[in-house]
Design an enzyme around this catalytic site. Sequence first.
Site, PDB file in Angstrom:
ATOM      1  CG  ASP A  53      -1.778   1.225   1.342  1.00  0.00           C
ATOM      2  OD1 ASP A  53      -1.728   2.080   0.428  1.00  0.00           O
ATOM      3  OD2 ASP A  53      -2.509   1.349   2.345  1.00  0.00           O
ATOM      4  CG  ASN A  80      -0.719   3.545 -13.224  1.00  0.00           C
ATOM      5  OD1 ASN A  80      -1.341   4.239 -14.019  1.00  0.00           O
ATOM      6  ND2 ASN A  80      -1.148   2.361 -12.803  1.00  0.00           N
ATOM      7  CE1 TYR A 144      -9.163  10.487  -9.841  1.00  0.00           C
ATOM      8  CE2 TYR A 144     -10.025  11.922 -11.559  1.00  0.00           C
ATOM      9  CZ  TYR A 144      -9.180  10.898 -11.163  1.00  0.00           C
ATOM     10  OH  TYR A 144      -8.362  10.287 -12.083  1.00  0.00           O
ATOM     11  N   GLY A 145     -10.722  15.671  -8.836  1.00  0.00           N
ATOM     12  CA  GLY A 145      -9.939  16.616  -9.612  1.00  0.00           C
ATOM     13  C   GLY A 145      -8.955  17.393  -8.761  1.00  0.00           C
ATOM     14  CB  ALA A 146      -9.207  18.889  -5.398  1.00  0.00           C
ATOM     15  CE  LYS A 148      -5.376  10.987 -10.471  1.00  0.00           C
ATOM     16  NZ  LYS A 148      -4.194  10.085 -10.500  1.00  0.00           N
TER      17      LYS A 148
END
Length: 242
Positions: A53, A80, A144-146, A148
């Site tokens: 992890d 990834n 999620y966007g934050a 990334k």
Amino acid sequence: MVVTGAGTGIGRAVARRLLAAGASVTLVGRRAEALREAADAEGGERAQVHPADVSAEHGARSAVEAAVARFGAVDGLVNNAGLARFAPIEKADLADLEAMLGVNLLGPVHLIRAALPELRERQGAVVNVSSVGGALAMPGRSLYGATKAALNSLTRSLARELAPRVRVNAILPGPVDTPMYGDLGLDERATRDLVADMVEATPLGRFGTPDDIAGWVCNLLDPEASGWVTGALVAIDGGRSA
């Protein structure tokens, strides 16, 4: 090379290409069975399986240590592993935000810190697999966007901080056909509608494939192909961000 999230999807495709090119690869992920299947199919003796992890510092450190113990060095790192949970802000579970931050941001931080002495010694490269979601407005997917967007910022800052000995770049995929879309926290109908909307918003009219992304990752690792490239955020998204 160390590749996280290597059991399926983009990570497995990256590991396959690296192994085919003659590299030695430590495949890292949470699911040992998927990693073993990928290693057996793709790599033989040059593929090492290391379940971990990476959102935990000790997990990331153990992955790097395993790669060095087996192959003697780490000259490339592909961050990834990713986690996506989609919901409008008023319905979002903040525990999901913590989990996404752990995988999408802290994981790369832990791995880069653990691998940095090796990467400096070998003049290596880091490729972070981010998302166009970190560069576009994403209603219903803001958390999620934050995470990334934070990874994109980390990439650009570390490219300057670690130059000239270590190159740091990021790939920003659009929608890619991976198992992630079966594990978004949405019901079946919402997932189906989301996929249809994404295809409609993509000029090339389809989801990408893991191989569409893997070639670009491998190019950014290769000093002959990309030795003068660092701090780049490369959108591979079928025109989604155009």
